[in-house]
Design an enzyme around this catalytic site. Structure first.
Site, PDB file in Angstrom:
ATOM      1  N   PHE A  25       0.982  -1.353  -0.022  1.00  0.00           N
ATOM      2  CA  PHE A  25       0.042   0.029   0.234  1.00  0.00           C
ATOM      3  C   PHE A  25       0.952   1.168   0.089  1.00  0.00           C
ATOM      4  CE2 PHE A  25      -1.696   3.752   1.880  1.00  0.00           C
ATOM      5  CZ  PHE A  25      -2.942   3.809   1.514  1.00  0.00           C
ATOM      6  N   GLU A  26       0.666   1.974  -1.008  1.00  0.00           N
ATOM      7  CA  GLU A  26       1.453   3.517  -1.188  1.00  0.00           C
ATOM      8  C   GLU A  26       0.441   4.498  -1.662  1.00  0.00           C
ATOM      9  OE1 GLU A  26       6.117   2.166  -1.636  1.00  0.00           O
ATOM     10  OE2 GLU A  26       4.788   2.434  -3.508  1.00  0.00           O
ATOM     11  N   VAL A  27       0.459   5.548  -1.238  1.00  0.00           N
ATOM     12  CA  VAL A  27      -0.172   6.697  -2.051  1.00  0.00           C
ATOM     13  C   VAL A  27       1.110   7.746  -2.155  1.00  0.00           C
ATOM     14  CG1 VAL A  27      -1.627   8.554  -2.167  1.00  0.00           C
ATOM     15  CG2 VAL A  27      -2.309   6.352  -1.147  1.00  0.00           C
TER      16      VAL A  27
END
Length: 445
Positions: free
Chosen positions: A331-333
């Site tokens: 998960f990355e933004v």
């Protein structure tokens, strides 16, 4: 005869009444419930962008374009303004991003308006997934989670990347689920293969040794290509050059809570460049010399090390040794222009030349995390407590009962990993001087 005439008169009267009802409904009732920008706190005259779902061939498929060498343009708008490109028309031109306030708490106007298209500007952003054709149903599950909890209101694009051509089934299924446009790219061989400087015999012996020691993915060639690709090449793909922000989504993930605002816009307005929801310690057997390579980079490129960085998250002794803490990168933004910066490219190239992706089993998670920890100011990294997330085997379930109820979460707080002993999230809060969410003590065991 008289009876027939009476019947005709009744038909005429009924038809006249029916037409009158239709006219009244279309010209009066509809106008009474028409939604206006002011309903959501948008100032009069401001515009709301709604991406067009259609594409040239109906599937949203796009060719790779040029730049076979993987070169990167750092100039804003260099690949983003052509109408034929994905992301074109994103309202980057808005000078005042706050003209449509985000509903960040239940007291804000529009908090419960979770149907229809959300107001306000859109960022030049995309979801991105690395997937194989065989992952179609697992990625379909992830798309459904993201769309239901967030994107059906925002209609952001989705870029799919694969080291093989995507088949018709994958494109048909995924494009039917995404509310924005879909784009499909094939990774060039030079981004998914052994570099010329790698000793193949040495790399093979490492894999055999790791297999005997039962190190997870220790004998996998494809896993190593994936880690190197995610570390240094996903943001160089021609499709990705059209965007400034990305949200990484992997197959078979879950989002447990509603997302009431735009995380891309939140990142931009708050000057964040990297974000996470889970953090933990890396397997030491997979990265025995990674920190040695990092220290060499720091010595050779002191100009890239940010003042006020997060070294204290990565090391307990000021940088002599790595404590193995990292953000879980499935998960990355994040900000793509940071990844395309000279600082990050120099960092990746330095590590890549040392060969640890193949002579050991360096993961993209510690690589991204160490880069963010050293090259960014600590306030440029954000923890999304309110984005509930699961990727086997760990869960991030927002801490705080009120938060979970407000966000309509369906995760079990007992499964929350944030405050367990193997998590590094407490360290992140401590080095940033942040107050931990109410109720965290109850989830420490």
């Amino acid at each position: 005869m008289a009876a027939g005439s009476a019947r005709i008169v009744r038909y005429i009267l009924f038809a006249s009444f029916f037409l009158a009802v239709l006219y009244f409904a279309s010209h009066s009732s509809y106008e009474g419930v028409q939604l206006k920008p002011s309903t959501f706190g948008v100032s009069p005259g401001s515009s709301i962008t709604r991406p067009d779902k259609s594409s040239d061939d109906g599937s949203g498929a796009s060719s790779w374009g040029s730049k076979p060498d993987g070169s990167i343009s750092n100039s804003p708008g260099s690949a983003k303004n052509s109408p034929s490109k994905p992301g074109a028309g994103s309202p980057k031109q808005y000078q005042d991003l706050a003209e449509a306030p985000m509903a960040l708490s239940p007291s804000d106007q529009g908090w419960n308006d979770l149907l229809g298209t959300a107001p306000g500007p859109r960022m030049n952003a995309t979801f991105v997934s690395l997937a194989r054709n065989s992952d179609v149903w697992e990625i379909a599950r992830s798309i459904r989670q993201v769309e239901d909890r967030f994107n059906r209101r925002y209609n952001y694009d989705w870029v799919f990347l694969n080291d093989k051509p995507f088949d018709a089934t994958f494109k048909k299924v995924t494009s039917s689920l995404v509310s924005g446009k879909t784009y499909y790219g094939e990774i060039p061989r030079e981004h998914w293969s052994f570099p010329d400087f790698i000793d193949q015999d040495k790399a093979r012996k490492v894999r055999e040794d790791m297999a005997q020691r039962k190190i997870i993915y220790g004998d996998s060639v494809s896993y190593r290509h994936m880690c190197r690709f995610e570390s240094g090449f996903f943001f160089r793909q021609p499709l990705m050059l059209n965007y400034e922000w990305y949200w990484r989504v992997e197959p078979s993930v879950e989002l447990y809570c509603d997302i009431h605002y735009d995380p891309f816009r939140f990142m931009a307005e708050n000057k964040k460049k990297y974000s996470f929801v889970l953090s933990l310690y890396e397997y030491e057997e997979t990265i025995p010399t990674l920190w040695d390579s990092v220290k060499k980079f720091m010595k050779n490129h002191p100009e890239h090390i940010a003042e006020g960085n997060s070294m204290a998250f990565l090391s307990d002794d000021g940088g002599e040794k790595y404590n193995k803490c990292h953000f879980w990168s499935n998960f990355e933004v994040g900000n793509l222009e940071w990844l395309r910066s000279k600082a990050y490219i120099d960092f990746f190239d330095s590590l890549d030349q040392d060969g640890g992706f193949f002579y050991e089993r360096w993961g993209d998670a510690p690589v991204h995390s160490i880069a963010a920890g050293l090259l960014l100011k600590k306030e440029e990294i954000h923890f999304f407590n309110d984005i509930a997330y699961y990727h086997v085997p760990f869960t991030h379930c927002p801490t705080g009962e009120k938060t979970r109820l407000d966000l309509r979460c369906h995760c079990n707080p007992k499964d929350n990993f944030d405050w367990k002993g193997y998590s590094c999230t407490s360290r992140y809060f401590e080095i940033n001087g942040l107050e931990k969410p109410q109720g965290y003590e109850e989830q420490q065991e």
